[in-house]
Design a protein around this motif. Structure first.
Motif, PDB file in Angstrom:
ATOM      1  N   SER A   1       0.837  -1.205   0.000  1.00  0.00           N
ATOM      2  CA  SER A   1       0.000   0.000   0.000  1.00  0.00           C
ATOM      3  C   SER A   1       0.868   1.249   0.000  1.00  0.00           C
ATOM      4  O   SER A   1       0.522   2.259  -0.622  1.00  0.00           O
ATOM      5  N   ASP A   2       1.996   1.181   0.687  1.00  0.00           N
ATOM      6  CA  ASP A   2       2.912   2.328   0.711  1.00  0.00           C
ATOM      7  C   ASP A   2       3.424   2.661  -0.688  1.00  0.00           C
ATOM      8  O   ASP A   2       3.597   3.837  -1.029  1.00  0.00           O
ATOM      9  N   ASP A   3       3.663   1.643  -1.501  1.00  0.00           N
ATOM     10  CA  ASP A   3       4.101   1.872  -2.878  1.00  0.00           C
ATOM     11  C   ASP A   3       3.014   2.599  -3.670  1.00  0.00           C
ATOM     12  O   ASP A   3       3.296   3.505  -4.454  1.00  0.00           O
ATOM     13  N   PHE A   4       1.765   2.185  -3.455  1.00  0.00           N
ATOM     14  CA  PHE A   4       0.640   2.837  -4.137  1.00  0.00           C
ATOM     15  C   PHE A   4       0.515   4.291  -3.681  1.00  0.00           C
ATOM     16  O   PHE A   4       0.349   5.192  -4.499  1.00  0.00           O
ATOM     17  N   VAL A   5       0.632   4.528  -2.372  1.00  0.00           N
ATOM     18  CA  VAL A   5       0.551   5.885  -1.837  1.00  0.00           C
ATOM     19  C   VAL A   5       1.686   6.746  -2.396  1.00  0.00           C
ATOM     20  O   VAL A   5       1.476   7.914  -2.750  1.00  0.00           O
ATOM     21  N   ALA A   6       2.874   6.179  -2.510  1.00  0.00           N
ATOM     22  CA  ALA A   6       4.004   6.936  -3.052  1.00  0.00           C
ATOM     23  C   ALA A   6       3.735   7.368  -4.495  1.00  0.00           C
ATOM     24  O   ALA A   6       4.138   8.456  -4.907  1.00  0.00           O
TER      25      ALA A   6
ATOM     26  N   ALA B   1      -5.404   6.311  -2.037  1.00  0.00           N
ATOM     27  CA  ALA B   1      -5.528   5.143  -1.154  1.00  0.00           C
ATOM     28  C   ALA B   1      -6.859   5.178  -0.403  1.00  0.00           C
ATOM     29  O   ALA B   1      -7.500   4.135  -0.221  1.00  0.00           O
ATOM     30  N   ASP B   2      -7.277   6.360   0.017  1.00  0.00           N
ATOM     31  CA  ASP B   2      -8.577   6.490   0.681  1.00  0.00           C
ATOM     32  C   ASP B   2      -9.714   6.146  -0.275  1.00  0.00           C
ATOM     33  O   ASP B   2     -10.701   5.520   0.115  1.00  0.00           O
TER      34      ASP B   2
ATOM     35  N   TYR C   1       0.532   7.582  -6.038  1.00  0.00           N
ATOM     36  CA  TYR C   1      -0.719   8.308  -6.286  1.00  0.00           C
ATOM     37  C   TYR C   1      -1.232   9.128  -5.106  1.00  0.00           C
ATOM     38  O   TYR C   1      -2.201   9.869  -5.266  1.00  0.00           O
ATOM     39  N   GLY C   2      -0.626   8.997  -3.944  1.00  0.00           N
ATOM     40  CA  GLY C   2      -1.018   9.806  -2.799  1.00  0.00           C
ATOM     41  C   GLY C   2      -2.030   9.139  -1.882  1.00  0.00           C
ATOM     42  O   GLY C   2      -2.701   8.174  -2.262  1.00  0.00           O
ATOM     43  N   GLN C   3      -2.118   9.682  -0.678  1.00  0.00           N
ATOM     44  CA  GLN C   3      -3.022   9.136   0.332  1.00  0.00           C
ATOM     45  C   GLN C   3      -4.488   9.248  -0.079  1.00  0.00           C
ATOM     46  O   GLN C   3      -5.301   8.392   0.225  1.00  0.00           O
ATOM     47  N   GLU C   4      -4.821  10.326  -0.783  1.00  0.00           N
ATOM     48  CA  GLU C   4      -6.213  10.505  -1.227  1.00  0.00           C
ATOM     49  C   GLU C   4      -6.648   9.339  -2.118  1.00  0.00           C
ATOM     50  O   GLU C   4      -7.753   8.821  -1.985  1.00  0.00           O
TER      51      GLU C   4
END
Length: 87
Positions: free
Chosen positions: A31-36, A43-44, A38-41
């Motif tokens: 998930s951290d790779d995805f957040v890096a 991921a939300d 595309y951002g936390q938004e």
């Protein structure tokens, strides 16, 4: 009237889905790779389900990249691919 900001039909969700689709196929091991990427938004949006539905609507399948845990029942990461080539 209340509008769910993470609903698949919200402009921000549709825009993020298109951005991800333009770069698919992709694999994010965590998930951290995805957040890096595309951002936390984003991921939300995934956590609330709207982004996954929006991706599906434009022909992109998004599934866990892998599963962990003793019963292999804990999803980890994210993998995207066009629906006709999803594996």
């Amino acid at each position: 009237m209340f509008e769910d900001r993470y609903h698949k039909d919200q402009p921000a969700v549709k825009s993020m889905a298109q951005r991800i689709a333009d770069n698919s196929p992709q694999v994010f091991a965590t998930s951290d790779d995805f957040v890096a990427a595309y951002g936390q938004e984003a991921a939300d949006m995934v956590a609330k389900g709207g982004l996954l539905a929006a991706l599906w609507d434009i022909g992109i399948d998004a599934v866990p990249a892998s599963f962990e845990g003793e019963g292999r029942d804990q999803p980890k990461g994210l993998k995207t691919s066009p629906v006709d080539t999803a594996s």
